[in-house]
Design a protein around this motif. Structure first.
Motif, mmCIF file in Angstrom:
data_model
loop_
_atom_site.group_PDB
_atom_site.id
_atom_site.type_symbol
_atom_site.label_atom_id
_atom_site.label_comp_id
_atom_site.label_asym_id
_atom_site.label_seq_id
_atom_site.Cartn_x
_atom_site.Cartn_y
_atom_site.Cartn_z
ATOM 1 N N HIS A 247 36.763 -113.652 -7.335
ATOM 2 C CA HIS A 247 37.772 -113.091 -7.481
ATOM 3 C C HIS A 247 36.944 -110.981 -7.937
ATOM 4 O O HIS A 247 35.970 -111.229 -7.588
ATOM 5 C CB HIS A 247 37.752 -113.820 -8.991
ATOM 6 C CG HIS A 247 36.780 -112.927 -10.204
ATOM 7 N ND1 HIS A 247 35.656 -114.255 -10.183
ATOM 8 C CD2 HIS A 247 36.296 -112.268 -11.456
ATOM 9 C CE1 HIS A 247 34.555 -113.728 -11.418
ATOM 10 N NE2 HIS A 247 35.366 -112.383 -11.922
ATOM 11 N N HIS A 248 37.540 -110.317 -7.874
ATOM 12 C CA HIS A 248 36.937 -108.682 -8.204
ATOM 13 C C HIS A 248 38.174 -108.156 -9.307
ATOM 14 O O HIS A 248 39.694 -108.371 -8.963
ATOM 15 C CB HIS A 248 36.568 -108.186 -6.288
ATOM 16 C CG HIS A 248 38.090 -107.818 -6.031
ATOM 17 N ND1 HIS A 248 38.235 -106.687 -5.780
ATOM 18 C CD2 HIS A 248 39.370 -108.782 -6.069
ATOM 19 C CE1 HIS A 248 39.240 -106.526 -5.077
ATOM 20 N NE2 HIS A 248 40.597 -107.810 -6.053
ATOM 21 N N GLY A 249 37.644 -106.911 -9.774
ATOM 22 C CA GLY A 249 38.893 -106.058 -10.275
ATOM 23 C C GLY A 249 39.941 -105.103 -8.639
ATOM 24 O O GLY A 249 38.257 -104.778 -8.826
ATOM 25 N N ILE A 250 40.713 -104.570 -9.167
ATOM 26 C CA ILE A 250 41.087 -104.079 -8.312
ATOM 27 C C ILE A 250 41.294 -102.751 -8.935
ATOM 28 O O ILE A 250 40.992 -102.595 -9.691
ATOM 29 C CB ILE A 250 42.550 -104.764 -8.105
ATOM 30 C CG1 ILE A 250 42.728 -105.843 -7.696
ATOM 31 C CG2 ILE A 250 43.764 -103.056 -7.023
ATOM 32 C CD1 ILE A 250 44.052 -106.495 -6.720
ATOM 33 N N GLU A 251 41.320 -101.562 -7.860
ATOM 34 C CA GLU A 251 41.089 -100.034 -8.596
ATOM 35 C C GLU A 251 42.080 -100.069 -9.422
ATOM 36 O O GLU A 251 43.167 -100.195 -9.475
ATOM 37 C CB GLU A 251 41.507 -99.635 -7.603
ATOM 38 C CG GLU A 251 42.056 -99.639 -6.366
ATOM 39 C CD GLU A 251 42.137 -100.295 -5.189
ATOM 40 O OE1 GLU A 251 41.509 -101.639 -5.843
ATOM 41 O OE2 GLU A 251 42.917 -99.841 -4.377
ATOM 42 N N ASN A 252 41.365 -99.331 -10.354
ATOM 43 C CA ASN A 252 42.586 -98.040 -11.318
ATOM 44 C C ASN A 252 42.729 -97.053 -10.566
ATOM 45 O O ASN A 252 42.503 -96.310 -11.516
ATOM 46 C CB ASN A 252 41.941 -98.560 -12.847
ATOM 47 C CG ASN A 252 42.866 -97.783 -13.820
ATOM 48 O OD1 ASN A 252 43.675 -97.698 -13.107
ATOM 49 N ND2 ASN A 252 42.204 -97.713 -14.609
ATOM 50 N N HIS A 253 43.957 -96.950 -10.546
ATOM 51 C CA HIS A 253 45.110 -95.597 -9.383
ATOM 52 C C HIS A 253 45.077 -94.926 -10.979
ATOM 53 O O HIS A 253 45.760 -93.128 -10.561
ATOM 54 C CB HIS A 253 45.869 -95.517 -9.064
ATOM 55 C CG HIS A 253 45.590 -96.099 -7.397
ATOM 56 N ND1 HIS A 253 44.275 -95.559 -6.374
ATOM 57 C CD2 HIS A 253 45.319 -97.558 -6.242
ATOM 58 C CE1 HIS A 253 43.711 -96.429 -5.654
ATOM 59 N NE2 HIS A 253 44.884 -97.656 -5.632
ATOM 60 N N THR A 254 45.773 -95.570 -12.244
ATOM 61 C CA THR A 254 46.251 -94.820 -13.213
ATOM 62 C C THR A 254 45.284 -93.963 -14.305
ATOM 63 O O THR A 254 44.419 -93.388 -13.474
ATOM 64 C CB THR A 254 46.897 -95.884 -14.216
ATOM 65 O OG1 THR A 254 45.901 -96.102 -15.528
ATOM 66 C CG2 THR A 254 47.456 -96.860 -13.513
ATOM 67 N N ASP A 255 46.214 -92.309 -14.218
ATOM 68 C CA ASP A 255 45.272 -92.072 -15.591
ATOM 69 C C ASP A 255 44.854 -92.722 -16.795
ATOM 70 O O ASP A 255 44.134 -91.884 -18.157
ATOM 71 C CB ASP A 255 46.181 -91.223 -15.952
ATOM 72 C CG ASP A 255 46.002 -89.722 -14.524
ATOM 73 O OD1 ASP A 255 45.702 -89.874 -14.031
ATOM 74 O OD2 ASP A 255 46.913 -89.979 -14.330
#
Length: 227
Positions: free
Chosen positions: A167-175
């Protein structure tokens, strides 16, 4: 217990503890070296990668020094004379704004599947672009489907996954930060890479107190499953 430990209804819920008691059954790490665990995993793969492999008597805890006193960095949960799962670590993770995606990984490598089950509790509403986890289904049995499943469950939900799943953590595009709490249930002796020194004396004290609070209920479920 103080917050966030004060609310224990979720981790001690009958459904959660029942799932843990029925699924976590791999005691290969208990009393064995990494080489011994590796050879057992080779046999597991060569015989079809079935999860019931770990129920064989040959996979029972191995008596000796490593079982009585697991090496530094290995889980010392439970008691040397008892099989099955115990509560391990509880932690909160933060994914800051604009964090890149993680590399695909497994939280544990040895002793393979059904040795540790992670219960994930989103503390932030998950959406596709704020750092949810993506899982490769079947990877705990070394399957490669060519796709992943992203878990965007709402707050108040739980995600249970075998820590051997890729598994992996997906990028956080938010602020905004993304927070999640994780409860790990595991067998004795697994190497997770963490030691008490990573968390400090106060965290260790809270962890042991919380284990003593949760484990009696869990062990009742384990005993009932094996009766």
């Amino acid at each position: 217990f103080a917050v966030p430990w004060a609310s224990d209804w979720l981790v001690r819920h009958d459904l959660i503890l029942g799932c843990v008691a029925g699924y976590v059954q791999n005691d290969l790490a208990a009393g064995r070296t990494q080489d011994e665990q590796q050879w057992s995993l080779v046999e597991w793969l060569n015989t079809g990668a079935e999860l019931d492999f770990f129920l064989k008597p040959e996979c029972d805890p191995k008596p000796g020094r490593l079982l009585d006193a697991p090496p530094h960095g290995c889980s010392d949960v439970g008691h040397a004379h008892e099989r099955g799962p115990w509560l391990g670590r509880v932690m909160v993770t933060k994914t800051p704004p604009h964090s890149p995606a993680q590399k695909h990984h497994r939280d544990i490598n040895f002793p393979g599947p059904t040795a540790q089950l992670t219960v994930g509790v989103p503390l932030t509403q998950l959406v596709a672009n704020n750092g949810p986890l993506g899982y490769v289904p079947g990877s705990h049995r070394m399957e490669t489907p060519g796709y992943e499943v992203v878990a965007n469950c709402p707050r108040g939900s739980v995600i249970l996954y075998d820590s051997f799943v890729e598994h992996h953590g997906i990028e956080n595009h938010t602020d905004r930060d993304r927070y999640a709490m994780y409860y790990e249930f595991e067998t004795r002796g697994i190497f997770g890479g963490y030691t008490d020194e990573h968390f400090g004396d106060e965290a260790v004290r809270h962890t042991h107190e919380f284990r003593n609070h949760v484990d009696p209920e869990l062990r009742k479920k384990v005993a009932a499953k094996r009766a």
